[in-house]
Design a protein around this motif. Structure first.
Motif, PDB file in Angstrom:
ATOM      1  N   THR A  87      37.139  48.789  35.703  1.00 47.19           N
ATOM      2  CA  THR A  87      36.739  47.449  35.266  1.00 47.19           C
ATOM      3  C   THR A  87      37.775  46.881  34.299  1.00 47.19           C
ATOM      4  OG1 THR A  87      34.390  47.997  35.526  1.00 47.19           O
ATOM      5  CG2 THR A  87      34.936  46.113  34.131  1.00 47.19           C
ATOM      6  N   LEU A  90      40.913  45.674  36.042  1.00 41.44           N
ATOM      7  CA  LEU A  90      40.826  44.371  36.699  1.00 41.44           C
ATOM      8  C   LEU A  90      41.037  43.222  35.717  1.00 41.44           C
ATOM      9  CD1 LEU A  90      37.771  44.587  39.143  1.00 41.44           C
ATOM     10  CD2 LEU A  90      40.181  44.324  39.743  1.00 41.44           C
ATOM     11  N   ASN A  91      40.912  43.515  34.436  1.00 42.07           N
ATOM     12  CA  ASN A  91      40.847  42.437  33.452  1.00 42.07           C
ATOM     13  C   ASN A  91      41.886  42.517  32.342  1.00 42.07           C
ATOM     14  OD1 ASN A  91      38.175  40.830  34.093  1.00 42.07           O
ATOM     15  ND2 ASN A  91      37.699  42.996  34.399  1.00 42.07           N
ATOM     16  N   HIS A 229      36.430  39.127  26.775  1.00 42.78           N
ATOM     17  CA  HIS A 229      36.579  39.506  28.184  1.00 42.78           C
ATOM     18  C   HIS A 229      35.285  39.328  28.986  1.00 42.78           C
ATOM     19  CE1 HIS A 229      40.604  41.144  27.792  1.00 42.78           C
ATOM     20  NE2 HIS A 229      40.223  41.837  26.732  1.00 42.78           N
ATOM     21  N   HIS A 231      33.842  36.942  30.355  1.00 42.88           N
ATOM     22  CA  HIS A 231      33.850  36.029  31.509  1.00 42.88           C
ATOM     23  C   HIS A 231      34.821  36.530  32.572  1.00 42.88           C
ATOM     24  CE1 HIS A 231      31.293  33.062  29.572  1.00 42.88           C
ATOM     25  NE2 HIS A 231      32.010  33.218  28.478  1.00 42.88           N
ATOM     26  N   GLY A 232      35.133  37.832  32.503  1.00 40.90           N
ATOM     27  CA  GLY A 232      36.100  38.413  33.415  1.00 40.90           C
ATOM     28  C   GLY A 232      35.526  38.769  34.767  1.00 40.90           C
ATOM     29  N   LYS A 233      36.288  39.569  35.507  1.00 41.43           N
ATOM     30  CA  LYS A 233      35.966  39.888  36.901  1.00 41.43           C
ATOM     31  C   LYS A 233      35.291  41.258  36.989  1.00 41.43           C
ATOM     32  CE  LYS A 233      39.166  39.066  39.908  1.00 41.43           C
ATOM     33  NZ  LYS A 233      40.418  39.217  40.715  1.00 41.43           N
ATOM     34  N   GLN A 237      29.963  42.679  43.344  1.00 41.03           N
ATOM     35  CA  GLN A 237      29.096  41.499  43.284  1.00 41.03           C
ATOM     36  C   GLN A 237      27.696  41.916  43.720  1.00 41.03           C
ATOM     37  OE1 GLN A 237      30.360  38.746  41.970  1.00 41.03           O
ATOM     38  NE2 GLN A 237      32.380  39.726  41.864  1.00 41.03           N
ATOM     39  N   ASP A 256      25.571  31.463  41.270  1.00 40.44           N
ATOM     40  CA  ASP A 256      26.955  31.692  40.866  1.00 40.44           C
ATOM     41  C   ASP A 256      27.046  32.258  39.454  1.00 40.44           C
ATOM     42  OD1 ASP A 256      27.991  30.699  43.258  1.00 40.44           O
ATOM     43  OD2 ASP A 256      28.016  28.635  42.502  1.00 40.44           O
ATOM     44  N   TYR A 258      26.238  34.539  36.118  1.00 36.04           N
ATOM     45  CA  TYR A 258      25.873  35.920  35.829  1.00 36.04           C
ATOM     46  C   TYR A 258      24.867  35.991  34.685  1.00 36.04           C
ATOM     47  CZ  TYR A 258      29.949  37.347  38.605  1.00 36.04           C
ATOM     48  OH  TYR A 258      30.848  37.548  39.614  1.00 36.04           O
ATOM     49  N   ARG A 264      27.377  41.203  33.479  1.00 34.55           N
ATOM     50  CA  ARG A 264      28.039  40.933  34.758  1.00 34.55           C
ATOM     51  C   ARG A 264      28.805  42.150  35.274  1.00 34.55           C
ATOM     52  NH1 ARG A 264      32.226  36.424  34.816  1.00 34.55           N
ATOM     53  NH2 ARG A 264      30.635  35.317  33.626  1.00 34.55           N
TER      54      ARG A 264
END
Length: 379
Positions: A87, A90-91, A229, A231-233, A237, A256, A258, A264
């Protein structure tokens, strides 16, 4: 405050001396009962309500946040340390020519992700060599000064998994911030056994698997995500980390947005009805004992173990540079011989490199110490 032996809370036979909490912590008797109740309830799933998907998860989130001294909104639920580092991977931005700083012989789950990330970005991995005196803090600060603004971030622990040597994050984190570098932590070998204040250290991400010092089951953990962070990816999903997921009838109205904060980043099927209540009880027990009290008590037990080692001509890491709850005893080429003899006497430790890694917990009693001393003296 020193905590007297809590062995009665655990199902540990009298002839077993278990000095290996850094490998895996046994569940308490109460946790075993709770796990059994979860199994029984899962045989009748019609008894689960929609709220059951959230109650224990939020309980774990809140208790873990207390231990880490952060908000519950900063905590994500993950299945493993590697999921947490993935995780973070990714960020965390990394550019070509930058450096990811680590220490030598770091635990693999906090290395493989950065190897892949460095290859993809054209970045460099830089490993700080093990200092002769195990003063990692000084060595890392010197490496930060050497590489300077080339460092994208450091991926570290605050206790070396093999030796028990400590890293002072209160010194390392400001040194990184001074050059604009980030910090990702694997705290699996420390959280629950020594106090930590992540609000003060302010890493970008910090993961902790549950099955060691957090007294949880295998297959769960928590991930701290700094507000910057959140609001990251996420890696996946899934449905439950979306807004309004508490209303099952409304799930067909796709969202859409989270859930709040770090939620999230929660993994799918986080609501494990067997493991999650077990984890919550482990965290509750830790807080009842008090992390500072646990740390002090384990430090006293390890001082006794250190004396045994010294009396038998063995050397451990200097107390100034090691954590209170676990330590490595240097055995050189004799490590396996010591381990075999201890195993034969139902005394359980770990061998990490040339070190005998000793990691007691609150179930240890005087009888355990007498047995350990007797075997070590006979070798």
């Amino acid at each position: 405050m020193f905590i007297h032996t809590q062995r009665s809370l655990f199902d540990i036979p009298n002839d077993v001396c278990y000095l290996n909490a850094a490998y895996m912590t046994p569940l308490t008797k109460k946790q075993t009962e709770i796990g059994g109740s979860g199994m029984a309830k899962s045989a009748r799933p019609w008894n689960y309500s929609e709220q059951d998907f959230f109650t224990d998860v939020e309980g774990v989130r809140g208790l873990a946040a207390q231990i880490l001294t952060v908000s519950s909104h900063d905590i994500a639920i993950v299945p493993s340390a590697s999921y947490g580092t993935a995780t973070a991977g990714l960020n965390m931005p990394v550019k070509q020519g930058q450096v990811i700083l680590m220490v030598e012989d770091q635990f693999p789950s906090n290395v493989y992700e950065w190897t892949k990330l460095a290859e993809e970005a054209g970045a460099e991995l830089a490993f700080v060599k093990t200092p002769d005196n195990h003063d990692w803090t000084t060595a890392i600060v010197e490496a930060i000064q050497e590489y300077g603004e080339k460092i994208a971030f450091a991926a570290l622990a605050n206790v070396h998994w093999a030796s028990g040597a400590k890293l002072d994050l209160g010194i390392i984190s400001p040194a990184l911030k001074k050059i604009g570098a980030g910090l990702v932590l694997d705290l699996t070998q420390s959280v629950g056994a020594m106090p930590i204040n992540l609000a003060e250290i302010d890493p970008d991400f910090a993961v902790c698997a549950s099955y060691k010092w957090m007294m949880g089951p295998y297959g769960l953990g928590v991930l701290y995500v700094a507000p910057r962070h959140q609001h990251g990816k996420p890696i996946e999903q899934n449905w439950i980390n979306r807004q309004g997921s508490e209303n099952f009838a409304n799930l067909v109205n796709y969202q859409d947005q989270y859930q709040e904060g770090a939620r999230r980043f929660d993994f799918g099927e986080r609501s494990n009805f067997i493991l999650m209540p077990v984890y919550k009880e482990g965290l509750r027990q830790l807080l009842e004992w008090g992390i500072s009290n646990i740390s002090f008590t384990l430090g006293e037990i390890n001082r006794r173990i250190e004396t045994i080692a010294l009396n038998n001509g063995l050397r451990s890491i200097d107390s100034d540079y090691r954590s209170p709850h676990m330590m490595g005893i240097e055995l050189g080429g004799d490590a396996e011989r010591y381990a075999a003899k201890l195993r034969a006497e139902n005394i359980f430790v770990s061998i990490r490199g040339s070190m005998l890694r000793v990691a007691p917990h609150l179930w240890v009693n005087d009888h355990d110490m007498e047995r350990f001393e007797k075997v070590m003296t006979s070798l």
